[in-house]
Scaffold this motif. Structure first.
Motif, PDB file in Angstrom:
ATOM      1  N   THR A  10     -63.895   7.968  82.469  1.00 30.46           N
ATOM      2  CA  THR A  10     -65.091   7.595  83.223  1.00 30.46           C
ATOM      3  C   THR A  10     -65.323   8.552  84.387  1.00 30.46           C
ATOM      4  O   THR A  10     -66.447   8.975  84.666  1.00 30.46           O
ATOM      5  N   HIS A  11     -64.236   8.912  85.063  1.00 31.69           N
ATOM      6  CA  HIS A  11     -64.325   9.830  86.203  1.00 31.69           C
ATOM      7  C   HIS A  11     -64.827  11.197  85.749  1.00 31.69           C
ATOM      8  O   HIS A  11     -65.707  11.789  86.387  1.00 31.69           O
ATOM      9  N   LEU A  12     -64.293  11.708  84.649  1.00 33.71           N
ATOM     10  CA  LEU A  12     -64.712  13.002  84.123  1.00 33.71           C
ATOM     11  C   LEU A  12     -66.177  12.964  83.698  1.00 33.71           C
ATOM     12  O   LEU A  12     -66.946  13.894  83.964  1.00 33.71           O
ATOM     13  N   ARG A  14     -68.537  11.051  84.872  1.00 32.86           N
ATOM     14  CA  ARG A  14     -69.394  11.039  86.055  1.00 32.86           C
ATOM     15  C   ARG A  14     -69.472  12.430  86.681  1.00 32.86           C
ATOM     16  O   ARG A  14     -70.542  12.855  87.117  1.00 32.86           O
ATOM     17  N   ARG A  15     -68.368  13.149  86.705  1.00 35.65           N
ATOM     18  CA  ARG A  15     -68.381  14.507  87.244  1.00 35.65           C
ATOM     19  C   ARG A  15     -69.305  15.411  86.436  1.00 35.65           C
ATOM     20  O   ARG A  15     -70.058  16.212  86.996  1.00 35.65           O
ATOM     21  N   LEU A  16     -69.250  15.301  85.117  1.00 35.14           N
ATOM     22  CA  LEU A  16     -70.093  16.133  84.262  1.00 35.14           C
ATOM     23  C   LEU A  16     -71.569  15.793  84.464  1.00 35.14           C
ATOM     24  O   LEU A  16     -72.427  16.685  84.514  1.00 35.14           O
ATOM     25  N   VAL A  17     -71.867  14.500  84.574  1.00 32.54           N
ATOM     26  CA  VAL A  17     -73.254  14.080  84.811  1.00 32.54           C
ATOM     27  C   VAL A  17     -73.749  14.643  86.140  1.00 32.54           C
ATOM     28  O   VAL A  17     -74.861  15.177  86.247  1.00 32.54           O
ATOM     29  N   GLN A  18     -72.906  14.548  87.180  1.00 35.81           N
ATOM     30  CA  GLN A  18     -73.284  15.085  88.486  1.00 35.81           C
ATOM     31  C   GLN A  18     -73.506  16.594  88.422  1.00 35.81           C
ATOM     32  O   GLN A  18     -74.452  17.122  89.015  1.00 35.81           O
ATOM     33  N   LEU A  19     -72.626  17.282  87.721  1.00 38.11           N
ATOM     34  CA  LEU A  19     -72.734  18.736  87.627  1.00 38.11           C
ATOM     35  C   LEU A  19     -74.076  19.147  87.036  1.00 38.11           C
ATOM     36  O   LEU A  19     -74.826  19.926  87.636  1.00 38.11           O
ATOM     37  N   PRO A 224     -52.265  10.328  92.903  1.00 34.19           N
ATOM     38  CA  PRO A 224     -53.533  10.877  92.412  1.00 34.19           C
ATOM     39  C   PRO A 224     -53.344  11.569  91.074  1.00 34.19           C
ATOM     40  O   PRO A 224     -52.368  12.275  90.866  1.00 34.19           O
ATOM     41  N   THR A 225     -54.281  11.321  90.165  1.00 28.77           N
ATOM     42  CA  THR A 225     -54.241  11.949  88.854  1.00 28.77           C
ATOM     43  C   THR A 225     -55.432  12.870  88.705  1.00 28.77           C
ATOM     44  O   THR A 225     -56.563  12.418  88.768  1.00 28.77           O
ATOM     45  N   PRO A 226     -55.208  14.172  88.544  1.00 28.30           N
ATOM     46  CA  PRO A 226     -56.350  15.072  88.398  1.00 28.30           C
ATOM     47  C   PRO A 226     -57.117  14.757  87.128  1.00 28.30           C
ATOM     48  O   PRO A 226     -56.509  14.489  86.091  1.00 28.30           O
ATOM     49  N   PRO A 227     -58.455  14.758  87.182  1.00 31.96           N
ATOM     50  CA  PRO A 227     -59.233  14.529  85.978  1.00 31.96           C
ATOM     51  C   PRO A 227     -59.092  15.693  85.018  1.00 31.96           C
ATOM     52  O   PRO A 227     -58.726  16.790  85.406  1.00 31.96           O
ATOM     53  N   ALA A 228     -59.428  15.396  83.742  1.00 31.09           N
ATOM     54  CA  ALA A 228     -59.370  16.457  82.745  1.00 31.09           C
ATOM     55  C   ALA A 228     -60.411  17.504  83.058  1.00 31.09           C
ATOM     56  O   ALA A 228     -61.380  17.246  83.714  1.00 31.09           O
ATOM     57  N   GLY A 229     -60.208  18.701  82.517  1.00 29.78           N
ATOM     58  CA  GLY A 229     -61.190  19.754  82.747  1.00 29.78           C
ATOM     59  C   GLY A 229     -60.680  20.755  83.753  1.00 29.78           C
ATOM     60  O   GLY A 229     -59.517  20.731  84.153  1.00 29.78           O
ATOM     61  N   PRO A 230     -61.562  21.651  84.203  1.00 34.40           N
ATOM     62  CA  PRO A 230     -61.152  22.702  85.133  1.00 34.40           C
ATOM     63  C   PRO A 230     -60.644  22.130  86.432  1.00 34.40           C
ATOM     64  O   PRO A 230     -61.038  21.046  86.845  1.00 34.40           O
ATOM     65  N   ALA A 231     -59.756  22.860  87.093  1.00 34.06           N
ATOM     66  CA  ALA A 231     -59.189  22.385  88.349  1.00 34.06           C
ATOM     67  C   ALA A 231     -60.273  22.193  89.376  1.00 34.06           C
ATOM     68  O   ALA A 231     -61.173  23.013  89.511  1.00 34.06           O
ATOM     69  N   PRO A 232     -60.251  21.054  90.119  1.00 30.99           N
ATOM     70  CA  PRO A 232     -61.289  20.795  91.105  1.00 30.99           C
ATOM     71  C   PRO A 232     -61.215  21.769  92.269  1.00 30.99           C
ATOM     72  O   PRO A 232     -60.163  22.287  92.586  1.00 30.99           O
TER      73      PRO A 232
END
Length: 245
Positions: A10-12, A14-19, A224-232
């Motif tokens: 879900t977090h990933l 939302r990040r993609l939608v925001q991007l 904290p768990t980093p989301p999947a995908g490129p490093a923030p």
């Protein structure tokens, strides 16, 4: 699927939608500044000047310039993220698409509100895009790369780059005006405001204990768990917000 995996997905998402919402809105807001005809943002002045010179659409010029700037990252050993590559294409396509949908704006009484709307939406777009944490835009990476290589301040490097592109764009026929000045004064505070509005909390997990958060667990702290995908990319300090210009 475990609760932790579901939250990460879900977090990933939302990040993609925001991007992509941010990049699309950025291109649309830049197009509104073109239609207002009261001055563009610094890189927009260059893009418009090159478009006048070559006869290529301003959106395609933006894509070409973004790709060239991205190549300049190589000697500075900058690492692009998903947001970096997406920025090159999405902003230019959204800009040309919006210009095709929005016709000429007649009269100063209509152009001023369009200019203001374009600047505000650009601030919203900046907050959305940066808060997604998928990497800086190619132009911002150029700024941070030169800052690292030369040791000069972010403010000095950014100012030097933007003065250079504005002067070059103006000499090529790009539009300078009240919109350029208002953009320069307003975009920093607007971006900082919307960065806070759209900032995403990092997902957390627990190592042991009950799946019900209302019940006590045996873990000592949430990790904290980093989301999947490129490093923030960390949000820059106040006053140094990286803009997708």
């Amino acid at each position: 699927m475990s609760r932790t995996t579901a939250r990460s997905t879900t977090h990933l998402t939302r990040r993609l939608v925001q991007l992509y919402a941010g990049l699309t809105l950025y291109g649309a807001s830049s197009a509104l500044l073109v239609r207002a005809e009261l001055g563009l943002e610094p890189w927009g002045v260059l893009h418009q000047g090159l478009a006048e010179l070559t006869g290529i659409s301003i959106g395609v010029v933006s894509i070409i310039v973004g790709a060239i700037v991205l190549l300049l990252w190589i000697p500075m050993r900058q690492r692009p993220g998903l947001g970096t590559v997406s920025n090159v294409f999405v902003v230019g396509l959204a800009m040309d698409g919006t210009l095709a949908l929005v016709g000429e704006v007649d009269g100063l009484g209509a152009r001023i509100p369009v200019m203001v709307l374009g600047i505000v939406l650009n601030g919203v777009a900046t907050g959305l895009y940066i808060a997604a944490r998928f990497g800086p835009g190619p132009r911002d990476g150029l700024m941070t790369g030169l800052n690292r290589v030369t040791g000069r301040s972010i403010r000095l490097v950014r100012t030097a780059i933007e003065v250079a592109v504005v002067v070059t764009g103006f000499l090529l026929g790009g539009s300078l005006g009240a919109g350029t000045v208002l953009y320069a004064l307003a975009i920093g505070p607007l971006a900082q405001l919307f960065l806070r509005v759209f900032q995403l909390p990092a997902p957390t997990t627990t190592t042991t204990g009950s799946a019900d958060p209302a019940l006590p667990t045996s873990t000592t702290a949430a990790t904290p768990t980093p989301p999947a995908g490129p490093a923030p990319v960390a949000t820059p300090p106040s006053g140094q917000a990286i803009l997708p210009q």
